[in-house]
Design a protein around this motif. Structure first.
Motif, PDB file in Angstrom:
ATOM      1  N   PHE A  21       9.887  -6.608  -2.257  1.00 12.77           N
ATOM      2  CA  PHE A  21      10.662  -6.106  -3.386  1.00 12.77           C
ATOM      3  C   PHE A  21      12.054  -5.743  -2.887  1.00 12.77           C
ATOM      4  O   PHE A  21      12.201  -4.914  -1.988  1.00 12.77           O
ATOM      5  N   VAL A  22      13.091  -6.382  -3.450  1.00 12.36           N
ATOM      6  CA  VAL A  22      14.477  -6.132  -3.045  1.00 12.36           C
ATOM      7  C   VAL A  22      15.275  -5.687  -4.263  1.00 12.36           C
ATOM      8  O   VAL A  22      14.812  -5.782  -5.405  1.00 12.36           O
ATOM      9  N   HIS A  23      16.497  -5.187  -4.017  1.00 12.62           N
ATOM     10  CA  HIS A  23      17.376  -4.845  -5.123  1.00 12.62           C
ATOM     11  C   HIS A  23      17.592  -6.084  -5.998  1.00 12.62           C
ATOM     12  O   HIS A  23      17.584  -7.220  -5.500  1.00 12.62           O
ATOM     13  N   ARG A  24      17.814  -5.855  -7.290  1.00  6.41           N
ATOM     14  CA  ARG A  24      17.905  -6.949  -8.273  1.00  6.41           C
ATOM     15  C   ARG A  24      18.866  -8.050  -7.808  1.00  6.41           C
ATOM     16  O   ARG A  24      20.022  -7.790  -7.451  1.00  6.41           O
ATOM     17  N   LEU A  25      18.357  -9.289  -7.807  1.00  9.08           N
ATOM     18  CA  LEU A  25      19.152 -10.463  -7.442  1.00  9.08           C
ATOM     19  C   LEU A  25      19.605 -11.181  -8.704  1.00  9.08           C
ATOM     20  O   LEU A  25      18.879 -11.234  -9.692  1.00  9.08           O
ATOM     21  N   ALA A  26      20.798 -11.746  -8.651  1.00  2.87           N
ATOM     22  CA  ALA A  26      21.336 -12.487  -9.790  1.00  2.87           C
ATOM     23  C   ALA A  26      20.822 -13.927  -9.758  1.00  2.87           C
ATOM     24  O   ALA A  26      21.597 -14.894  -9.755  1.00  2.87           O
ATOM     25  N   VAL A  27      19.508 -14.066  -9.704  1.00  2.57           N
ATOM     26  CA  VAL A  27      18.850 -15.375  -9.639  1.00  2.57           C
ATOM     27  C   VAL A  27      17.713 -15.366 -10.652  1.00  2.57           C
ATOM     28  O   VAL A  27      16.999 -14.376 -10.784  1.00  2.57           O
ATOM     29  N   GLU A  28      17.533 -16.468 -11.355  1.00  2.00           N
ATOM     30  CA  GLU A  28      16.488 -16.539 -12.369  1.00  2.00           C
ATOM     31  C   GLU A  28      15.104 -16.687 -11.730  1.00  2.00           C
ATOM     32  O   GLU A  28      14.974 -17.175 -10.600  1.00  2.00           O
ATOM     33  N   GLU A  29      14.085 -16.260 -12.476  1.00  2.00           N
ATOM     34  CA  GLU A  29      12.712 -16.350 -11.984  1.00  2.00           C
ATOM     35  C   GLU A  29      12.324 -17.806 -11.744  1.00  2.00           C
ATOM     36  O   GLU A  29      12.644 -18.691 -12.532  1.00  2.00           O
ATOM     37  N   GLY A  30      11.633 -18.038 -10.631  1.00  2.00           N
ATOM     38  CA  GLY A  30      11.195 -19.384 -10.291  1.00  2.00           C
ATOM     39  C   GLY A  30      12.154 -20.132  -9.384  1.00  2.00           C
ATOM     40  O   GLY A  30      11.784 -21.138  -8.781  1.00  2.00           O
ATOM     41  N   GLU A  31      13.388 -19.651  -9.283  1.00  2.00           N
ATOM     42  CA  GLU A  31      14.368 -20.322  -8.432  1.00  2.00           C
ATOM     43  C   GLU A  31      14.226 -19.879  -6.984  1.00  2.00           C
ATOM     44  O   GLU A  31      13.683 -18.808  -6.688  1.00  2.00           O
ATOM     45  N   LYS A  32      14.752 -20.709  -6.079  1.00  2.00           N
ATOM     46  CA  LYS A  32      14.695 -20.402  -4.651  1.00  2.00           C
ATOM     47  C   LYS A  32      16.015 -19.788  -4.197  1.00  2.00           C
ATOM     48  O   LYS A  32      17.065 -20.062  -4.753  1.00  2.00           O
ATOM     49  N   VAL A  33      15.926 -18.953  -3.173  1.00  2.00           N
ATOM     50  CA  VAL A  33      17.109 -18.286  -2.638  1.00  2.00           C
ATOM     51  C   VAL A  33      17.001 -18.275  -1.118  1.00  2.00           C
ATOM     52  O   VAL A  33      15.908 -18.201  -0.552  1.00  2.00           O
ATOM     53  N   THR A  34      18.154 -18.392  -0.443  1.00  2.00           N
ATOM     54  CA  THR A  34      18.202 -18.435   1.018  1.00  2.00           C
ATOM     55  C   THR A  34      18.999 -17.263   1.547  1.00  2.00           C
ATOM     56  O   THR A  34      20.110 -16.999   1.070  1.00  2.00           O
ATOM     57  N   PHE A  35      18.455 -16.564   2.529  1.00  2.00           N
ATOM     58  CA  PHE A  35      19.140 -15.449   3.185  1.00  2.00           C
ATOM     59  C   PHE A  35      19.450 -15.880   4.620  1.00  2.00           C
ATOM     60  O   PHE A  35      18.526 -16.109   5.413  1.00  2.00           O
ATOM     61  N   ASP A  36      20.732 -16.005   4.954  1.00  2.00           N
ATOM     62  CA  ASP A  36      21.109 -16.505   6.275  1.00  2.00           C
ATOM     63  C   ASP A  36      21.581 -15.414   7.238  1.00  2.00           C
ATOM     64  O   ASP A  36      21.982 -15.702   8.357  1.00  2.00           O
ATOM     65  N   ASN A  37      21.517 -14.151   6.802  1.00  2.81           N
ATOM     66  CA  ASN A  37      21.920 -13.062   7.696  1.00  2.81           C
ATOM     67  C   ASN A  37      20.686 -12.560   8.460  1.00  2.81           C
ATOM     68  O   ASN A  37      20.200 -11.454   8.260  1.00  2.81           O
ATOM     69  N   VAL A  38      20.184 -13.416   9.364  1.00  3.08           N
ATOM     70  CA  VAL A  38      18.993 -13.109  10.146  1.00  3.08           C
ATOM     71  C   VAL A  38      19.421 -12.387  11.428  1.00  3.08           C
ATOM     72  O   VAL A  38      20.193 -12.909  12.221  1.00  3.08           O
ATOM     73  N   LEU A  39      18.893 -11.184  11.629  1.00  3.62           N
ATOM     74  CA  LEU A  39      19.303 -10.359  12.758  1.00  3.62           C
ATOM     75  C   LEU A  39      18.401 -10.534  13.981  1.00  3.62           C
ATOM     76  O   LEU A  39      18.853 -10.369  15.112  1.00  3.62           O
ATOM     77  N   LEU A  40      17.135 -10.880  13.756  1.00  2.00           N
ATOM     78  CA  LEU A  40      16.193 -11.054  14.868  1.00  2.00           C
ATOM     79  C   LEU A  40      15.099 -12.031  14.475  1.00  2.00           C
ATOM     80  O   LEU A  40      14.662 -12.048  13.325  1.00  2.00           O
ATOM     81  N   LEU A  41      14.670 -12.836  15.446  1.00  2.00           N
ATOM     82  CA  LEU A  41      13.572 -13.779  15.244  1.00  2.00           C
ATOM     83  C   LEU A  41      12.555 -13.613  16.360  1.00  2.00           C
ATOM     84  O   LEU A  41      12.918 -13.452  17.532  1.00  2.00           O
ATOM     85  N   ASP A  42      11.277 -13.643  16.001  1.00  2.00           N
ATOM     86  CA  ASP A  42      10.182 -13.615  16.975  1.00  2.00           C
ATOM     87  C   ASP A  42       9.294 -14.815  16.703  1.00  2.00           C
ATOM     88  O   ASP A  42       8.558 -14.848  15.719  1.00  2.00           O
ATOM     89  N   ASP A  43       9.374 -15.818  17.598  1.00  2.00           N
ATOM     90  CA  ASP A  43       8.591 -17.040  17.454  1.00  2.00           C
ATOM     91  C   ASP A  43       7.515 -17.061  18.530  1.00  2.00           C
ATOM     92  O   ASP A  43       7.735 -17.512  19.654  1.00  2.00           O
ATOM     93  N   ASN A  44       6.339 -16.501  18.183  1.00  2.00           N
ATOM     94  CA  ASN A  44       5.210 -16.439  19.118  1.00  2.00           C
ATOM     95  C   ASN A  44       5.596 -15.772  20.441  1.00  2.00           C
ATOM     96  O   ASN A  44       5.304 -16.282  21.536  1.00  2.00           O
ATOM     97  N   GLY A  45       6.271 -14.654  20.349  1.00  2.00           N
ATOM     98  CA  GLY A  45       6.632 -13.895  21.551  1.00  2.00           C
ATOM     99  C   GLY A  45       8.013 -14.198  22.090  1.00  2.00           C
ATOM    100  O   GLY A  45       8.543 -13.449  22.910  1.00  2.00           O
ATOM    101  N   GLN A  46       8.633 -15.290  21.636  1.00  2.00           N
ATOM    102  CA  GLN A  46       9.987 -15.625  22.077  1.00  2.00           C
ATOM    103  C   GLN A  46      10.984 -14.984  21.115  1.00  2.00           C
ATOM    104  O   GLN A  46      11.146 -15.429  19.983  1.00  2.00           O
ATOM    105  N   VAL A  47      11.639 -13.924  21.574  1.00  2.00           N
ATOM    106  CA  VAL A  47      12.512 -13.126  20.718  1.00  2.00           C
ATOM    107  C   VAL A  47      13.956 -13.575  20.861  1.00  2.00           C
ATOM    108  O   VAL A  47      14.462 -13.756  21.971  1.00  2.00           O
ATOM    109  N   THR A  48      14.611 -13.761  19.704  1.00  2.00           N
ATOM    110  CA  THR A  48      16.036 -14.094  19.676  1.00  2.00           C
ATOM    111  C   THR A  48      16.766 -13.028  18.879  1.00  2.00           C
ATOM    112  O   THR A  48      16.393 -12.729  17.753  1.00  2.00           O
ATOM    113  N   ILE A  49      17.795 -12.443  19.481  1.00  2.00           N
ATOM    114  CA  ILE A  49      18.559 -11.376  18.833  1.00  2.00           C
ATOM    115  C   ILE A  49      19.956 -11.886  18.500  1.00  2.00           C
ATOM    116  O   ILE A  49      20.627 -12.487  19.347  1.00  2.00           O
TER     117      ILE A  49
END
Length: 215
Positions: A21-49
């Motif tokens: 649950f996030v603050h209200r997005l200006a996107v209609e229901e059923g549509e897809k949205v992409t968030f590219d501000n990724v701060l950290l990734l953990d891929d099976n123990g391999q951490v990228t900051i």
């Protein structure tokens, strides 16, 4: 695999198929949205900051529905003044489901260049924005609007009472979502309409019965 990503001004730890649950997005229901501000990734123990964000990484989600959160009660009292005001607020939210977490992708580079161009162009546009603001109305005359909110509305292109009156309360809440505090915008458009019509006496009488913009 999980990621820490910023969505609608908040940071979340997410994994595939997780509902958030996030603050209200200006996107209609059923549509897809992409968030590219990724701060950290953990891929099976391999951490990228990221520094601060990871280049090319993104979280893809689908909007399930728009809703309102649980009611929050705000009670104000002044001792020995006979002053008691009780307000309620329900935050506008959007429920999304995480469909995938992308660790890299060449397509992310182009949008970032466009954003950099926009940032360079903004300083040149500031003098014109100041002129527009000087011709606008003093939105702080609306009960519940302070200097910070007035500045945020001006940046969003709302500089006059008439423009504020035409803006839906939910849209106003979305614009000022990053401003601290519990802001009740229910009566702002109606107050702005009275101000735009020059009905100051009627507006003042109504404002005496309001607290923070809500009757």
């Amino acid at each position: 695999m999980y990621a820490i990503v910023e969505m609608a001004g908040q940071q979340f730890k997410v994994a595939k198929d997780q509902k958030v649950f996030v603050h209200r997005l200006a996107v209609e229901e059923g549509e897809k949205v992409t968030f590219d501000n990724v701060l950290l990734l953990d891929d099976n123990g391999q951490v990228t900051i990221g520094a601060p964000a990871i280049n090319g990484a993104a979280v893809e989600a689908k909007v399930l529905k728009h809703l309102k959160g649980d009611k929050v009660i705000v009670f104000k009292k002044k001792r020995r003044k006979g002053y008691r005001v009780k307000n309620g607020h329900r935050q506008s939210l959007t429920e999304i489901v995480i469909e995938s977490i992308v660790s890299s992708g060449a397509k992310k580079a182009a949008p970032k260049k466009e954003e950099a161009k926009k940032e360079v162009a903004k300083p040149a546009a500031k003098p014109a924005a100041k002129k527009t603001t000087s011709k606008g109305d003093d939105l702080k005359k609306v009960e519940g609007i302070g200097p910070k909110i007035a500045s945020t509305l001006n940046e969003a292109g709302i500089t006059t009472f008439a423009e504020l009156a035409k803006t839906d309360a939910a849209k106003i809440s979305e614009i000022i979502a990053d401003v601290r505090g519990n802001h009740v915008t229910d009566t702002w458009p109606a107050q702005a309409q009275l101000a735009a019509d020059g009905k100051w006496d009627e507006l003042k009488k109504w404002q005496d019965e309001l607290d923070g913009g809500k009757a």
